[in-house]
Each structure stands twice: as C-alpha cells, then as structure tokens.
Design a protein around this motif. Structure first.
Motif, PDB file in Angstrom:
ATOM      1  N   ILE A 124       0.841  -1.206   0.000  1.00  0.00           N
ATOM      2  CA  ILE A 124       0.000   0.000   0.000  1.00  0.00           C
ATOM      3  C   ILE A 124       0.871   1.249   0.000  1.00  0.00           C
ATOM      4  N   GLN A 125       1.900   1.268   0.830  1.00  0.00           N
ATOM      5  CA  GLN A 125       2.804   2.425   0.869  1.00  0.00           C
ATOM      6  C   GLN A 125       3.601   2.556  -0.422  1.00  0.00           C
ATOM      7  N   THR A 126       3.968   1.432  -1.007  1.00  0.00           N
ATOM      8  CA  THR A 126       4.683   1.472  -2.285  1.00  0.00           C
ATOM      9  C   THR A 126       3.808   2.075  -3.381  1.00  0.00           C
ATOM     10  N   ARG A 127       2.513   1.739  -3.366  1.00  0.00           N
ATOM     11  CA  ARG A 127       1.604   2.323  -4.355  1.00  0.00           C
ATOM     12  C   ARG A 127       1.473   3.836  -4.151  1.00  0.00           C
ATOM     13  N   GLN A 128       1.422   4.279  -2.903  1.00  0.00           N
ATOM     14  CA  GLN A 128       1.350   5.713  -2.638  1.00  0.00           C
ATOM     15  C   GLN A 128       2.609   6.417  -3.122  1.00  0.00           C
ATOM     16  N   SER A 129       3.770   5.805  -2.886  1.00  0.00           N
ATOM     17  CA  SER A 129       5.018   6.392  -3.374  1.00  0.00           C
ATOM     18  C   SER A 129       5.045   6.451  -4.897  1.00  0.00           C
ATOM     19  N   ALA A 130       4.534   5.414  -5.546  1.00  0.00           N
ATOM     20  CA  ALA A 130       4.504   5.411  -7.012  1.00  0.00           C
ATOM     21  C   ALA A 130       3.587   6.495  -7.547  1.00  0.00           C
ATOM     22  N   ALA A 131       2.453   6.713  -6.884  1.00  0.00           N
ATOM     23  CA  ALA A 131       1.538   7.776  -7.317  1.00  0.00           C
ATOM     24  C   ALA A 131       2.196   9.145  -7.184  1.00  0.00           C
ATOM     25  N   LEU A 132       2.927   9.354  -6.105  1.00  0.00           N
ATOM     26  CA  LEU A 132       3.623  10.633  -5.926  1.00  0.00           C
ATOM     27  C   LEU A 132       4.723  10.806  -6.973  1.00  0.00           C
ATOM     28  N   ALA A 270       7.361  11.442  -2.126  1.00  0.00           N
ATOM     29  CA  ALA A 270       7.455  10.069  -2.629  1.00  0.00           C
ATOM     30  C   ALA A 270       8.561   9.295  -1.914  1.00  0.00           C
ATOM     31  N   ALA A 271       9.692   9.945  -1.660  1.00  0.00           N
ATOM     32  CA  ALA A 271      10.785   9.279  -0.949  1.00  0.00           C
ATOM     33  C   ALA A 271      10.383   8.953   0.486  1.00  0.00           C
ATOM     34  N   SER A 272       9.616   9.857   1.114  1.00  0.00           N
ATOM     35  CA  SER A 272       9.140   9.587   2.471  1.00  0.00           C
ATOM     36  C   SER A 272       8.179   8.401   2.485  1.00  0.00           C
ATOM     37  N   ALA A 273       7.310   8.315   1.478  1.00  0.00           N
ATOM     38  CA  ALA A 273       6.406   7.165   1.386  1.00  0.00           C
ATOM     39  C   ALA A 273       7.178   5.872   1.134  1.00  0.00           C
ATOM     40  N   ALA A 274       8.279   5.954   0.393  1.00  0.00           N
ATOM     41  CA  ALA A 274       9.102   4.765   0.166  1.00  0.00           C
ATOM     42  C   ALA A 274       9.751   4.285   1.464  1.00  0.00           C
ATOM     43  N   VAL A 275      10.131   5.232   2.344  1.00  0.00           N
ATOM     44  CA  VAL A 275      10.677   4.845   3.645  1.00  0.00           C
ATOM     45  C   VAL A 275       9.615   4.107   4.468  1.00  0.00           C
ATOM     46  N   LYS A 276       8.387   4.630   4.445  1.00  0.00           N
ATOM     47  CA  LYS A 276       7.299   3.965   5.176  1.00  0.00           C
ATOM     48  C   LYS A 276       7.036   2.576   4.609  1.00  0.00           C
ATOM     49  N   ALA A 277       7.157   2.444   3.286  1.00  0.00           N
ATOM     50  CA  ALA A 277       6.925   1.141   2.667  1.00  0.00           C
ATOM     51  C   ALA A 277       7.977   0.130   3.101  1.00  0.00           C
ATOM     52  N   SER A 278       9.230   0.563   3.174  1.00  0.00           N
ATOM     53  CA  SER A 278      10.286  -0.361   3.596  1.00  0.00           C
ATOM     54  C   SER A 278      10.135  -0.731   5.074  1.00  0.00           C
ATOM     55  N   ILE A 328      15.555  -0.489   4.233  1.00  0.00           N
ATOM     56  CA  ILE A 328      15.149   0.679   5.032  1.00  0.00           C
ATOM     57  C   ILE A 328      16.242   1.739   5.006  1.00  0.00           C
ATOM     58  N   ALA A 329      17.483   1.328   5.195  1.00  0.00           N
ATOM     59  CA  ALA A 329      18.590   2.293   5.174  1.00  0.00           C
ATOM     60  C   ALA A 329      18.727   2.946   3.803  1.00  0.00           C
ATOM     61  N   GLU A 330      18.544   2.150   2.754  1.00  0.00           N
ATOM     62  CA  GLU A 330      18.659   2.716   1.406  1.00  0.00           C
ATOM     63  C   GLU A 330      17.558   3.740   1.137  1.00  0.00           C
ATOM     64  N   SER A 331      16.334   3.444   1.537  1.00  0.00           N
ATOM     65  CA  SER A 331      15.232   4.395   1.322  1.00  0.00           C
ATOM     66  C   SER A 331      15.420   5.658   2.143  1.00  0.00           C
ATOM     67  N   GLN A 332      15.967   5.532   3.350  1.00  0.00           N
ATOM     68  CA  GLN A 332      16.239   6.714   4.162  1.00  0.00           C
ATOM     69  C   GLN A 332      17.312   7.593   3.523  1.00  0.00           C
ATOM     70  N   ALA A 333      18.327   6.974   2.960  1.00  0.00           N
ATOM     71  CA  ALA A 333      19.369   7.752   2.277  1.00  0.00           C
ATOM     72  C   ALA A 333      18.790   8.478   1.056  1.00  0.00           C
ATOM     73  N   GLU A 334      17.913   7.816   0.299  1.00  0.00           N
ATOM     74  CA  GLU A 334      17.285   8.465  -0.847  1.00  0.00           C
ATOM     75  C   GLU A 334      16.398   9.623  -0.413  1.00  0.00           C
ATOM     76  N   GLU A 335      15.735   9.477   0.734  1.00  0.00           N
ATOM     77  CA  GLU A 335      14.917  10.582   1.234  1.00  0.00           C
ATOM     78  C   GLU A 335      15.782  11.780   1.610  1.00  0.00           C
ATOM     79  N   ARG A 336      16.902  11.525   2.295  1.00  0.00           N
ATOM     80  CA  ARG A 336      17.804  12.629   2.645  1.00  0.00           C
ATOM     81  C   ARG A 336      18.346  13.309   1.392  1.00  0.00           C
TER      82      ARG A 336
END
Length: 443
Positions: A124-132, A270-278, A328-336
C-alpha cells in the motif's frame, strides 16, 4: 513575343520556376516553431518517456488491492510399485487374493486460483510512493515544456539576430565600397594621398570578411534551429515572425510556484512514502486464497472429480538475512538526498529570480543606450563623410567613424535580442509562460 519584348516561353518558364521555388521554401512563424517543438524536441520526448515509466510503475503497484487470478493444467503419468502387483481380494469360497496392476496411471489436473490481498502494508505504501512519483514526473514534464518554449524562442530570435547582423555587415560593406571609390577619386584629382586609398582598400577587405563571417553565423543559427525542431538541413526555412521590441521591466506581484520546485517537493513526499513502505515490511501480510480444481484420471482407477479450497493465509517474515534493514537504510538515504536537492533548488530559484530581474533591467537600459549610441554614430559618420568630401577631413577619421557606426549597429542588434530574452527569462523564473513577456505582460 510579349509587349515588352520577352519571349512567352521564357516568361512562362520564369513563372513556373518561381512557383516551384516558393513551394520548397517553408514559412515558419514562432507559434508554428513552438508547436513543432512539442512533438520533435528530444528533451520533451525524454521527459514524456520518464512520465510514462512512472505511470507504468504505479500501474504495477495496483497489486496491493487487486486480486491475482491464475489457471493451471497438469498432465500426470505415474508408474511405480505401489500401483503394480497390488493384492486384491476375490469373491468366492474360500476367500483368496490375487495381484493386479493398476498402473501406469495417467490423468489431468486443472484448476483456477484466486489470491485476494486483504492487508499488505508495504504494498500500500509502495503504491502511494509510485503515485507521488507520477505527479513529480508530470511537474517535471510541465517545467520542461515551459523551458523548451524559451529555448525555441531563443534560437528563433537568434536566427533573426544573425540575419540582422548580416544586413548590418552588408551595409558596412557598401559604405566601405563607397569610401574606397571616394578615396580613389580624390587620389586621381590630387586631393588625397596614397595612404587614403590603402586605408580604404584595407577597410573594404575587412568588410568583405565580416560579411562572410556573418553569413556563416547565420547559417549555423539556422541549422541549430532546424536541429531542435527536427527539420531536415536541406529544407529551406523563412522566418515569418519578427523580433519584438523589448518590454519594460515589470515586477510580477503574484508569483506562482515553479513546476520544477513542485516536482522536487513531490519527489520528497514520494521518498518519504518509500521509507514507510520499507518499514512496513515488518508487518505481516494477509491474503485470501480460493481454488477450484478438476481431476480427470483414466481407468482402472477412474479418479475423475472436482474440489474447492478457501483459505486465509498469513505470511510474516521475521528475518530475511538483513535484507529488510538494508532496504530501510537505502530508502532513508534516498529521502535525505531528495531533501538536499529540494533545499538546493529553493536557493537556486531565489537566486535566479533576483538575477533575472537585474538582467532585465540591464538589458532594457542597454537597449536604450545602444539606440542613442547608434544615432550619435550616424551623425558623426555623416559629418566625417561631408568633411572628407569637402577636403577638410582625413580618411582616417572617416574610417574611424564608419567603424564606430558598425560597432554600434551590431551592439543595438545584440542589445535588443538580449533585452527580449531577459524579459522572457524573468517570466519563466517566476513560473509563467515566457511568451507572456511578449504579448500579455503581468502587472
């Protein structure tokens, strides 16, 4: 023969050739060039492809809600000791047994299976990130469309500028030719020295070189415009729009958000939603399973029949070899990284907006100064020419004033071009269509 003495066949040949030439020449207005760029500009095509890629990723993420339906068919043939030499009782007195072979067994197993996700937090979170991400790509594409309009206008007006520079070079050449003829006539009459003719001839040669250079630059500007618009190099193009007069600098009161900034902001979301998805991968997944199957076996078993199955499946991965922690660490780095790019974009936009206004003001002032300088150079050139014709001035003074006039003509052409582009760039930097600076200024 016609009344003017021109043979009719030759006259019709001229008319036909003129018609053929007119068909090969393509008149291109600025609006037409902008329309062509929407389809031919490779930058816009790349942005559109990235948007389509993001939309495809978003479409794939629909698996978070939609069921998966599959059908399967299996052909089975079994031959083993368990189905050969099987002891079977026989009816009779006394009761006896005999061994029979029931194999090999052959049959088909077919079925339809439906898996319906009930709860899948990470999907669900991945779909939200994709929409963003889709929204971010669309904003980026809109910004590219605005930027390409400025680029097309720049190349279009640059072609006009090079045409004007060539015309100015031709005027300089004609003035140099007139000066050379005047110096030769004065030398023959004994009113000028040999030095005057040499200076005039040198200036004439330099003017011819400037004309050749101007023609080459005009050809290069034309090819650059054709390349952007996807027009064949051999196709002749005539620009039908003129270079407009610069508009006075006007500050825009209602600045709207720039599309590139909006793209960065949505990319951070979108990056924040990807962190939630991970992080949601820690939660279990719940799916509903439904299956209907049919079995068709041959004799002697005759195991034909059907059956169905309904089940609720809970899947919970407690440890996957640190793969989840790494994601999780990779998605957090992408968000930063996305947030750093957003901050840098905001600082760059503020700087670009301030610089755009200063360049517009400088371009406007430079255009007016260039107009006055050209008028003064024209008066000085007329005065120097009259003094030389009267024998009161020197060829050095005449050539100096002509050179000054040539420089001021080119400076005026460049100043007008730069002032127009500065106004268009100011509108673009504030999120508006750059062509509004030419036809509908905002106050």
């Amino acid at each position: 023969m016609s009344k003017k003495g021109t043979p009719l066949p030759f006259k019709w040949a001229l008319i036909l050739s003129a018609l053929l030439i007119s068909e090969t020449v393509r008149a291109l207005s600025l609006e037409e060039a902008l329309d062509i760029s929407r389809e031919q500009a490779t930058t816009l095509q790349s942005l559109a492809a990235e948007t389509q890629r993001a939309e495809a990723t978003h479409q794939q993420s629909a698996q978070a809600y939609l069921p998966t339906i599959s059908a399967d068919a299996t052909w089975l043939r079994a031959d083993s000791s368990f189905i050969t030499g099987v002891p079977v009782p026989t009816l009779g007195i006394p009761l006896t047994t005999q061994r029979r072979d029931f194999g090999p067994v052959e049959g088909t197993l077919t079925g339809i299976q439906v898996i319906q996700p009930l709860f899948n937090a990470d999907a669900i979170q991945t779909r939200q990130s994709a929409a963003l991400n889709v929204n971010a790509r669309r904003y980026a594409e809109q910004w590219g469309q605005q930027a390409i309009r400025l680029e097309v206008s720049r190349l279009y007006f640059n072609f006009i500028r090079q045409q004007q520079r060539e015309q100015a070079a031709q005027m300089s050449l004609r003035a140099a030719q007139a000066s050379a003829r005047l110096a030769q006539a004065s030398y023959r009459e004994g009113l000028a020295s040999r030095l005057d003719t040499e200076q005039a001839d040198a200036e004439l040669a330099a003017a011819q070189a400037r004309v050749a250079q101007a023609i080459a630059e005009k050809r290069q500007a034309k090819l650059t415009l054709k390349s952007l618009l996807g027009i064949a190099p051999e196709e002749e193009v005539v620009l039908s729009s003129a270079l407009p007069k610069p508009a006075p600098p006007i500050g825009i009161d209602a600045t709207q958000a720039r599309k590139d900034l909006q793209a960065r902001e949505v990319a951070v979301e979108a990056a924040s939603a990807a962190v939630k998805a991970s992080r949601a991968e820690w939660l279990p997944n719940v799916n509903l399973l439904a299956r209907q199957q049919w079995l068709d076996g041959d004799e002697p078993l005759n195991t034909s029949g059907d059956g169905w199955l309904v089940a609720v499946n809970l899947q919970w991965t407690l440890f996957d070899g640190l793969g989840r922690e790494g994601r999780i660490a990779e998605s957090q780095a992408e968000e930063r990284s996305a947030r750093v790019e957003l901050d840098e974009t905001r600082r760059r936009i503020r700087q670009e907006q301030v610089i755009a206004m200063s360049r517009w003001e400088a371009g406007w002032a430079g255009w007016h100064a260039a107009q006055k300088a050209q008028e003064a150079a024209q008066r000085a050139n007329r005065l120097a020419l009259r003094r030389y014709e009267e024998g009161l001035g020197s060829m050095t003074d005449l050539l100096a004033t002509q050179a000054r006039l040539d420089r001021e003509r080119l400076a005026l052409i460049n100043a007008r071009y730069q002032a127009v582009l500065a106004g268009m760039n100011y509108y673009l930097q504030h999120g508006y269509d750059p062509l509004l600076a030419l036809k509908d200024p905002l106050r």
